[in-house]
Design a protein around this motif. Structure first.
Motif, PDB file in Angstrom:
ATOM      1  N   GLY A 289       0.847  -1.181  -0.038  1.00  0.00           N
ATOM      2  CA  GLY A 289      -0.075   0.025   0.116  1.00  0.00           C
ATOM      3  C   GLY A 289       0.924   1.165   0.063  1.00  0.00           C
ATOM      4  O   GLY A 289       0.529   2.149  -0.778  1.00  0.00           O
ATOM      5  N   ARG A 290       2.108   1.209   0.812  1.00  0.00           N
ATOM      6  CA  ARG A 290       3.028   2.386   0.697  1.00  0.00           C
ATOM      7  C   ARG A 290       3.516   2.632  -0.454  1.00  0.00           C
ATOM      8  O   ARG A 290       3.524   3.640  -0.977  1.00  0.00           O
ATOM      9  N   ARG A 291       4.015   1.496  -1.248  1.00  0.00           N
ATOM     10  CA  ARG A 291       4.535   1.637  -2.452  1.00  0.00           C
ATOM     11  C   ARG A 291       3.594   2.103  -3.655  1.00  0.00           C
ATOM     12  O   ARG A 291       3.923   3.104  -4.245  1.00  0.00           O
ATOM     13  N   HIS A 292       2.279   1.840  -3.194  1.00  0.00           N
ATOM     14  CA  HIS A 292       1.168   2.380  -4.330  1.00  0.00           C
ATOM     15  C   HIS A 292       0.940   3.678  -4.254  1.00  0.00           C
ATOM     16  O   HIS A 292       0.537   4.477  -4.973  1.00  0.00           O
ATOM     17  N   ARG A 293       0.834   4.070  -3.036  1.00  0.00           N
ATOM     18  CA  ARG A 293       0.600   5.503  -2.399  1.00  0.00           C
ATOM     19  C   ARG A 293       1.475   6.584  -3.078  1.00  0.00           C
ATOM     20  O   ARG A 293       1.246   7.697  -3.102  1.00  0.00           O
ATOM     21  N   ARG A 294       2.991   5.894  -2.968  1.00  0.00           N
ATOM     22  CA  ARG A 294       3.884   6.666  -3.504  1.00  0.00           C
ATOM     23  C   ARG A 294       3.943   7.011  -5.040  1.00  0.00           C
ATOM     24  O   ARG A 294       4.723   7.981  -5.525  1.00  0.00           O
ATOM     25  N   GLY A 295       2.695   6.560  -5.630  1.00  0.00           N
ATOM     26  CA  GLY A 295       2.543   6.801  -7.280  1.00  0.00           C
ATOM     27  C   GLY A 295       3.308   5.842  -7.896  1.00  0.00           C
ATOM     28  O   GLY A 295       3.368   6.181  -9.167  1.00  0.00           O
ATOM     29  N   SER A 296       3.856   4.917  -7.340  1.00  0.00           N
ATOM     30  CA  SER A 296       4.633   3.967  -8.265  1.00  0.00           C
ATOM     31  C   SER A 296       3.571   3.047  -9.231  1.00  0.00           C
ATOM     32  O   SER A 296       2.860   2.232  -8.381  1.00  0.00           O
ATOM     33  N   SER A 297       3.356   3.758 -10.325  1.00  0.00           N
ATOM     34  CA  SER A 297       2.386   2.967 -11.160  1.00  0.00           C
ATOM     35  C   SER A 297       2.804   1.348 -11.808  1.00  0.00           C
ATOM     36  O   SER A 297       2.174   0.487 -12.219  1.00  0.00           O
ATOM     37  N   ARG A 298       4.169   1.481 -11.978  1.00  0.00           N
ATOM     38  CA  ARG A 298       4.736   0.115 -12.572  1.00  0.00           C
ATOM     39  C   ARG A 298       4.947  -0.859 -11.698  1.00  0.00           C
ATOM     40  O   ARG A 298       5.389  -0.666 -10.409  1.00  0.00           O
ATOM     41  N   ARG A 299       4.727  -2.212 -11.987  1.00  0.00           N
ATOM     42  CA  ARG A 299       4.714  -3.209 -11.243  1.00  0.00           C
ATOM     43  C   ARG A 299       6.632  -3.475 -11.146  1.00  0.00           C
ATOM     44  O   ARG A 299       6.746  -4.138 -12.079  1.00  0.00           O
ATOM     45  N   ASP A 300       7.374  -2.924 -10.309  1.00  0.00           N
ATOM     46  CA  ASP A 300       8.834  -3.256 -10.459  1.00  0.00           C
ATOM     47  C   ASP A 300       8.962  -4.696  -9.741  1.00  0.00           C
ATOM     48  O   ASP A 300       7.973  -5.340  -8.980  1.00  0.00           O
ATOM     49  N   GLU A 301      10.367  -5.185  -9.530  1.00  0.00           N
ATOM     50  CA  GLU A 301      10.500  -6.356  -9.287  1.00  0.00           C
ATOM     51  C   GLU A 301      10.166  -6.502  -7.775  1.00  0.00           C
ATOM     52  O   GLU A 301       9.827  -7.633  -7.329  1.00  0.00           O
ATOM     53  N   TYR A 302      10.587  -5.576  -6.945  1.00  0.00           N
ATOM     54  CA  TYR A 302      10.171  -5.412  -5.524  1.00  0.00           C
ATOM     55  C   TYR A 302       9.046  -5.603  -5.200  1.00  0.00           C
ATOM     56  O   TYR A 302       8.379  -6.505  -4.348  1.00  0.00           O
ATOM     57  N   SER A 303       8.047  -4.893  -6.035  1.00  0.00           N
ATOM     58  CA  SER A 303       6.582  -5.083  -5.729  1.00  0.00           C
ATOM     59  C   SER A 303       6.000  -6.403  -6.223  1.00  0.00           C
ATOM     60  O   SER A 303       5.249  -7.164  -5.435  1.00  0.00           O
ATOM     61  N   ARG A 304       6.446  -6.888  -7.160  1.00  0.00           N
ATOM     62  CA  ARG A 304       6.358  -8.397  -7.526  1.00  0.00           C
ATOM     63  C   ARG A 304       6.503  -9.326  -6.471  1.00  0.00           C
ATOM     64  O   ARG A 304       5.748 -10.488  -6.183  1.00  0.00           O
ATOM     65  N   LEU A 305       7.909  -8.990  -5.673  1.00  0.00           N
ATOM     66  CA  LEU A 305       8.333 -10.016  -4.838  1.00  0.00           C
ATOM     67  C   LEU A 305       7.338  -9.859  -3.633  1.00  0.00           C
ATOM     68  O   LEU A 305       6.961 -11.068  -3.031  1.00  0.00           O
ATOM     69  N   LEU A 306       6.892  -8.941  -3.148  1.00  0.00           N
ATOM     70  CA  LEU A 306       6.283  -8.527  -2.137  1.00  0.00           C
ATOM     71  C   LEU A 306       4.619  -9.289  -2.328  1.00  0.00           C
ATOM     72  O   LEU A 306       4.024  -9.820  -1.648  1.00  0.00           O
ATOM     73  N   GLU A 307       4.008  -8.952  -3.605  1.00  0.00           N
ATOM     74  CA  GLU A 307       2.741  -9.481  -4.017  1.00  0.00           C
ATOM     75  C   GLU A 307       2.981 -11.120  -4.194  1.00  0.00           C
ATOM     76  O   GLU A 307       2.152 -11.973  -3.669  1.00  0.00           O
ATOM     77  N   ARG A 308       4.100 -11.740  -4.515  1.00  0.00           N
ATOM     78  CA  ARG A 308       4.218 -13.030  -4.128  1.00  0.00           C
ATOM     79  C   ARG A 308       3.973 -13.771  -2.796  1.00  0.00           C
ATOM     80  O   ARG A 308       3.272 -14.509  -2.370  1.00  0.00           O
ATOM     81  N   CYS A 309       4.746 -12.804  -1.879  1.00  0.00           N
ATOM     82  CA  CYS A 309       4.746 -13.058  -0.289  1.00  0.00           C
ATOM     83  C   CYS A 309       3.053 -13.054   0.154  1.00  0.00           C
ATOM     84  O   CYS A 309       2.751 -13.800   0.837  1.00  0.00           O
ATOM     85  N   ASP A 310       2.558 -11.891  -0.172  1.00  0.00           N
ATOM     86  CA  ASP A 310       1.390 -11.530   0.159  1.00  0.00           C
ATOM     87  C   ASP A 310       0.526 -12.772  -0.268  1.00  0.00           C
ATOM     88  O   ASP A 310      -0.455 -13.403   0.817  1.00  0.00           O
ATOM     89  N   ARG A 311       0.655 -13.508  -1.455  1.00  0.00           N
ATOM     90  CA  ARG A 311      -0.234 -14.692  -1.773  1.00  0.00           C
ATOM     91  C   ARG A 311       0.226 -15.703  -1.085  1.00  0.00           C
ATOM     92  O   ARG A 311      -0.603 -16.429  -0.679  1.00  0.00           O
ATOM     93  N   LEU A 312       1.402 -15.946  -0.812  1.00  0.00           N
ATOM     94  CA  LEU A 312       1.930 -17.200   0.051  1.00  0.00           C
ATOM     95  C   LEU A 312       1.336 -17.127   1.496  1.00  0.00           C
ATOM     96  O   LEU A 312       1.064 -17.758   2.027  1.00  0.00           O
ATOM     97  N   TYR A 313       1.628 -15.624   1.974  1.00  0.00           N
ATOM     98  CA  TYR A 313       1.076 -15.534   3.396  1.00  0.00           C
ATOM     99  C   TYR A 313      -0.696 -15.818   3.541  1.00  0.00           C
ATOM    100  O   TYR A 313      -1.059 -16.296   4.363  1.00  0.00           O
ATOM    101  N   GLY A 314      -1.087 -15.528   2.351  1.00  0.00           N
ATOM    102  CA  GLY A 314      -2.793 -15.568   2.313  1.00  0.00           C
ATOM    103  C   GLY A 314      -2.966 -17.147   2.208  1.00  0.00           C
ATOM    104  O   GLY A 314      -3.958 -17.494   3.074  1.00  0.00           O
ATOM    105  N   GLU A 315      -1.873 -17.824   1.699  1.00  0.00           N
ATOM    106  CA  GLU A 315      -2.247 -19.364   1.555  1.00  0.00           C
ATOM    107  C   GLU A 315      -1.911 -20.062   2.902  1.00  0.00           C
ATOM    108  O   GLU A 315      -2.460 -20.849   3.379  1.00  0.00           O
TER     109      GLU A 315
END
Length: 193
Positions: free
Chosen positions: A96-122
């Protein structure tokens, strides 16, 4: 009490994070419980990879000194569930913090965090299933659910290997793997039932 993903919305993610980060420090290694755990706690913790972490974690819950195997199962799975839900909330806060900063592109760090978000959801889902099974006194899959949550934490940590980024979840990943290990050992108490 049924554990489900929608019910997590009622918890303040920051309180869950605070609980998770502080839970293993609530019992001092010099406390009387850490020096003299009950026979049940000792029999569980001596079979884990980190005895002190196990004892300190279990005794962070006030139910532990008088716990039987059933209550100790709830203690261990509740601790793992709290860790996983707070880690999931922490990842979402970082995203959320990364998105609020206006980072519109999905950089590698965001993709890693999204993967962990999915894994922790599971992982949260697996631990919720385990807690529901405990509620219904169904024990056959407990160890499997715990092992699955440990794998998810390991996969989150592994996602950052070989990248230019340090995982912000290293401690939570390690703690969930440790707590899941405790859950697995506690689950074996029910295999003879």
């Amino acid at each position: 009490m049924a554990y489900s993903l929608p019910s997590l919305r009622r918890y303040n993610p920051l309180l869950l994070l605070l609980f998770c980060c502080c839970s293993s420090t609530l019992v001092s290694p010099t406390s009387s419980y850490a020096k003299n755990p009950t026979k049940l706690v000792e029999s569980v913790c001596k079979n884990t990879t980190t005895y002190a972490f196990c004892v300190d974690s279990l005794y962070s819950d006030p139910r532990t000194p008088t716990a039987d195997a059933y209550v100790l199962a709830f203690v261990s799975f509740d601790l793992a569930y709290a860790n996983a839900t707070s880690a999931e909330a922490y990842v979402r806060a970082l995203l959320g913090r990364r998105h609020r900063r206006g980072s519109s592109r999905r950089d590698e760090y965001s993709r890693l965090l999204e993967r962990c978000d999915r894994l922790y959801g599971e992982a949260v889902s697996a631990l919720a299933l385990a807690l529901n099974d405990l509620d219904s006194e169904t024990y056959s899959e407990l160890a499997s659910y715990a092992a699955d949550s440990a794998r998810k934490a390991g996969d989150c940590q592994a996602a950052f290997r070989g990248t230019a980024f340090h995982s912000p979840l290293t401690r939570m990943n390690r703690d969930l793997r440790g707590l899941a290990g405790i859950c697995i050992i506690v689950s074996h108490l029910f295999t003879a039932l």
